[in-house]
Design an enzyme around this catalytic site. Structure first.
Site, PDB file in Angstrom:
ATOM      1  N   ALA A  94       0.832  -1.195   0.000  1.00 29.84           N
ATOM      2  CA  ALA A  94       0.000   0.000   0.000  1.00 29.84           C
ATOM      3  C   ALA A  94       0.873   1.254   0.000  1.00 29.84           C
ATOM      4  CB  ALA A  94      -0.973  -0.027   1.178  1.00 29.84           C
ATOM      5  N   SER A  95       0.478   2.266   0.715  1.00 30.83           N
ATOM      6  CA  SER A  95       1.133   3.582   0.582  1.00 30.83           C
ATOM      7  C   SER A  95       2.533   3.631   1.145  1.00 30.83           C
ATOM      8  CB  SER A  95       0.284   4.654   1.270  1.00 30.83           C
ATOM      9  OG  SER A  95      -1.021   4.568   0.783  1.00 30.83           O
TER      10      SER A  95
END
Lengths: 371, 660
Positions: free
Chosen positions: B329-330
């Site tokens: 993810a981020s």
């Protein structure tokens, strides 16, 4: 020096009065002494076993000396009845004998157990020597045939027990008499031929499974190293690892660590070879040779055909003991239950053996009293 | 038989015949004796060596003596893997007078079940009477004491002690240390293949997992031998020679068991993993995967019931999550930003308008930002601080998958980090070639956009993340993550005095990752700093009030694919389809000493900042604080501390004894 020679003459005559053949006695005693040491080593270094053996040896020596007192010609009177009695006892053994170690060898007389085959070791040569000496030497064919039959009956009865070792010794004691009596070489040739022809019959019909197994094992011990080949392999290892000088008394690993079976009885020679090496073996064989030479000397100097034949047979049978035992322990012969004479631990055969030597001494010392 | 006749005998002829025959017999005797003697000569002289060898192999036996396994310590000398004597009750039947009566009596005393007794008698039948047979395994201390008092009544029965592996921190260290268990057939075959089987002749256990497996060769040591003389029954008569075993090397790890405890506490009740590493060396300070399990169970052979329980648990305790792939993810946005700068598709000042969604020209699909109404104008720093998806959709589109995957591979994604345990996964760094190999399909641009926010096929392990941040904070200098700090060899010299030599492990330098412009490193690191330090940035909350200067990045990974225009709501989503929370951090911002990666599965609500961030915070607080764990732990942990102290005390004792 002359005087000492006279002393010797006197000494000898003392021994003669006691009916003791000194060289023979010295040979026997030295083997017995050696035997005690090896039995101590082979028997787990227990002094008890040495005491027991010493007592047996003592009894055997007494028996020997007692028998030496009996004039040998008197044996002839008893030859036939004792022989017949012996045969009856052998039949009795087969019928009602006591079973021990998988064979029927013992006759239980109530107060003692008794092995008639041992007596036969002495009676057979007496019987055959008496039978053959009835006639002039060289022995005639017809006499030989009868003599053979006389030998064969006890041999087969004992082989049936089964006790291959003793039957072999008894057969040879009779055959030696026939040989020494001058059986013709032609006949000997024929007999050897017949014997080899008889071997398959023996193999097929007369030998027990365990006996056949012994022969197979003898031919190739390594095929079953942990089973029936174990005895022979371990014995050869013991002998071979002794080398020239041996591992030393009480130092034989094969015997002390119990890899060797039947150490203090049938396989005692392996213990000896392991601990004393080739040197020891040389000495041991020399002592045996000395006793045999003395025995044969007595035979040659015996005064009549009967005593000659008997003395010769006893001596050569003694050699058969030595040869079969050492041959078997060192892998030359199949395993047959024959002890190393005068050395192996054990009572019965020792007494018989020394009784034989008693007769030899009698033959050697009683001649003066005879024409 | 003929009747007695009077015969005239020629005595001298008879005597001559007899003498001749006797002479022939004598020659026969001589030759046969010669044959006997020659045969014995052959045995004793020609074949002497052969029979001597066979005689020796009859009587001499080599008994293998197992070396003591090397111990494992944490960085502060606290013991993590110990060898502890395990007591069992053994019997030598030969020395027991009436076996059955004695066994019954002792069974009454120590409460030995009938099953055990039967098992014993069965075993006793098949063994030599002088060989020991186990009657009761694993005696409790009370049983040992009870028996010791009564020992005089039971000659031939005794307590047998054997060293077994013991992990004092049990499940706290299992995923790292692994465990030692019985050598099975597979292990034996492998050892045979490697030619090491003989060295294991007396060894019962072998490292099955983790460090115990990876450093098996160091830990095991070298077998010793006792040369004994035996008799035909195999009974030992005496010892001829003794070659002592060489004990295995002790290992000192980079692991800090106190930090590890904090990691466990921070993850309690969650499924996830945390990795803390020193970026200057690559040494792992803490690595914990929750839930874990007790490696000691396996040392004694785990019961099939217990094993099934572990195997079938929904929480998968057997898996070391620290080295398993999660969608990053981020958390990977800083690395993507760096790629953009390096490939010159953006600059520090490049700005993007974020309306809350992103759409590729000519395609109907809308890619949404986590903030429904968008972030407005966004530059690189803001994009990282706010974790703006639209900025990274655009960046990923501009870069294309090949440039992304090439650069990410340089950071170590999609490959083994080289850590010293075997359980590591490579995870997946997707690329055009990877997709062709894996699915035999071509790459879609839409997938590139997902990769831009660390989704799609992309998975990374928490360990890979720590390695990547390490490269980042080191401005391209790469480190191989590792547990092993030093080895200690204890050798006895000729006088029997032990000497230990400590050897620090030196790790090979890695080829650095060199950027075209050095300042790009700082640009990205500064953005991560802001992410934590700026009020309102995504990672600000968890580090509020920290005494040290931290930097980091959050991430929330979708586990379930959300359909167009569908709204994700943790409360209504199945537990195993809820988002994963991710967090990476390092501190201090200048000259970092510690990097941390956290992954937590299926969080109830909130993202990486609220769920994984506090885990990283607790780890760093412990690291920078005054070893808070020793003062303010709850009672159960202080018990652990007491144990720890005891172990330290013991090891110190051992050391003083050695130096005597």
């Amino acid at each position: 020096m002359r005087s000492s020679g006279q002393d010797q003459q006197q000494v000898r005559s003392i021994w003669q009065k006691l009916h003791i053949d000194l060289p023979l006695l010295l040979g026997i005693l030295s083997l017995m002494a050696l035997g005690l040491f090896i039995v101590f080593s082979a028997g787990g270094q227990s002094i008890d076993i040495v005491y027991r053996q010493a007592i047996r040896l003592g009894i055997a020596i007494v028996v020997m000396l007692a028998i030496a007192q009996i004039p040998p010609l008197s044996y002839q009177k008893w030859a036939v009845p004792v022989f017949v009695l012996g045969l009856l006892m052998l039949v009795a053994v087969l019928l009602f004998g006591h079973v021990g170690k998988g064979a029927q060898r013992w006759l239980d007389l109530g107060f003692m157990k008794f092995q008639p085959s041992e007596i036969m070791k002495l009676i057979v040569p007496i019987m055959i020597a008496w039978f053959i000496s009835q006639d002039n030497l060289p022995v005639k064919i017809s006499t030989i045939v009868w003599a053979f039959i006389l030998v064969l009956i006890p041999t087969l009865l004992i082989a049936k027990q089964p006790d291959l070792g003793t039957s072999l010794l008894i057969a040879s004691s009779g055959i030696f008499v026939i040989f020494l009596a001058g059986a013709s070489w032609k006949l000997i040739g024929v007999c050897v031929g017949l014997g080899s022809a008889f071997a398959p019959v023996l193999w097929m019909f007369l030998m027990k499974d365990y006996q056949r197994q012994r022969v197979m094992t003898f031919l190739n011990p390594e095929q079953d190293p942990l089973g029936s080949g174990y005895h022979i392999i371990q014995s050869k290892i013991a002998i071979g690892s002794g080398g020239v000088n041996g591992k030393g008394w009480l130092q034989g690993t094969q015997s002390q660590l119990e890899f060797l079976p039947e150490r203090h009885t049938d396989f005692i020679f392996a213990v000896f070879s392991e601990e004393f090496g080739l040197m020891g073996v040389g000495v041991l064989l020399s002592v045996y040779l000395f006793i045999i030479m003395r025995g044969l000397w007595i035979a040659v100097n015996a005064q009549n055909a009967f005593t000659k034949l008997l003395a010769g047979s006893i001596t050569l049978t003694f050699f058969v003991y030595v040869f079969v035992n050492i041959g078997m322990v060192s892998g030359l012969l199949p395993v047959v239950g024959v002890p190393l004479p005068l050395v192996s631990y054990g009572g019965t055969s020792m007494v018989t053996l020394l009784a034989g030597f008693g007769m030899l001494m009698a033959i050697s010392t009683h001649r003066r009293f005879h024409t | 038989m003929s009747p007695r006749r009077i015969i005239i005998r020629n005595h001298s002829a008879e005597a001559n015949l007899f003498a001749r025959r006797t002479f022939i017999a004598f020659v026969g005797v001589l030759s046969l004796l010669l044959i006997l003697f020659s045969n014995i000569y052959l045995l004793q002289v020609d074949s002497f060596e052969k029979y001597q060898t066979r005689s020796n192999s009859n009587r001499i036996k080599l008994l293998p003596v197992a070396p003591n396994r090397g111990l494992i310590y944490d960085r502060n000398g606290i013991i993590l893997a110990d060898n502890k004597p395990v007591y069992s009750l053994a019997v030598i039947p030969e020395e027991v007078d009436s076996l059955e009566a004695n066994i019954q009596e002792i069974s009454k005393l120590l409460d030995i079940s009938v099953d055990r007794q039967e098992k014993f008698f069965k075993a006793a039948k098949g063994k030599r009477r002088f060989k020991q047979i186990e009657l009761l395994p694993r005696l409790s201390e009370q049983q040992v004491a009870l028996f010791s008092v009564n020992q005089h009544k039971f000659p031939g029965i005794f307590v047998d002690a054997r060293l077994k592996r013991y992990y004092p921190f049990s499940e706290l260290t299992t995923h790292n240390l692994g465990y030692v268990a019985r050598i099975n057939r597979k292990d034996a075959n492998k050892l045979k293949q490697q030619g090491k089987f003989e060295n294991y002749a007396a060894t019962h256990g072998i490292g099955k997992l983790g460090i115990e497996k990876y450093y098996e060769e160091l830990l095991h040591g070298t077998i010793g031998h006792q040369e004994v003389e035996i008799n035909n029954q195999g009974r030992i008569i005496r010892t001829l020679n003794y070659t002592p075993p060489v004990q295995g090397k002790d290992l000192t790890l980079t692991l800090d068991i106190e930090l590890q405890m904090i990691a466990k506490r921070a993850l309690s009740g969650k499924r996830g993993a945390v990795v803390a590493m020193n970026p200057r060396t690559g040494g792992i300070l803490a690595m914990y995967s929750n839930p874990s399990y007790d490696g000691n169970l396996f040392v004694h052979g785990i019961s099939s019931k217990n094993y099934k329980k572990l195997l079938n648990s929904k929480d998968l305790p057997l898996i070391n999550r620290a080295v398993q792939g999660y969608p990053p993810a981020s958390t990977v946005k800083p690395f993507l930003a760096l790629t953009g700068l390096e490939e010159q598709v953006i600059t520090a000042s490049t700005k993007i308008w974020d309306p809350g969604w992103y759409q590729l020209e000519g395609l109907p699909n809308k890619y949404r930002d986590w903030k429904k109404w968008g972030h407005g104008w966004v530059n690189l720093t803001k994009a990282i601080e706010q974790s703006c998806n639209i900025y990274f959709f655009d960046l990923a589109f501009k870069l294309g998958i090949t440039k992304i995957s090439t650069m990410m591979e340089r950071f170590g994604f999609g490959d083994y980090t080289g850590i010293d345990i075997h359980e590591e996964s490579r995870a997946i760094m997707p690329s055009v070639a990877w997709k062709r190999d894996r699915y035999n399909k071509s790459w879609y641009t839409g997938e590139t956009l997902s990769v831009g926010i660390g989704q799609s096929y992309w998975t990374v392990t928490p360990l890979q993340l720590t390695q990547a941040i390490t490269t980042l904070v080191n401005h391209g200098e790469r480190k191989v993550p590792h547990f092993l700090k030093a080895t200690k060899e204890i050798a006895k010299d000729e006088e029997g005095v032990s000497q230990s030599t400590l050897e620090e492990v030196i790790y090979e330098e890695q080829a650095p990752l060199v950027l075209k412009q050095e300042k790009h490193w700082d640009l990205v690191l500064e953005a991560m700093h802001n992410t934590v330090q700026k009020f309102g940035a995504t990672a600000h909350a968890p580090f509020k009030g920290a005494k040290y200067d931290a930097a980091g990045k959050t991430g929330s990974a979708q586990v379930a694919r959300i359909k167009q225009n569908e709204k994700y709501d943790a409360g209504t989503t199945q537990e195993n389809k809820r988002d994963n929370a991710m967090f990476i951090a390092f501190a201090p911002y200048k000259n970092p000493e510690i990097v941390v990666a956290v992954a937590i599965e299926n969080v109830a609500k909130g993202g990486g900042g609220t769920n994984a961030g506090p885990v990283a915070r607790q780890i760093m607080d412990q690291y920078f604080g005054n070893r808070e764990i020793t003062s303010s732990m709850d009672s159960s942990s202080s018990q652990l501390n007491a144990k720890t102290l005891q172990h330290m005390h013991q090891s110190q004792l051992a050391q003083t004894q050695e130096s005597d």
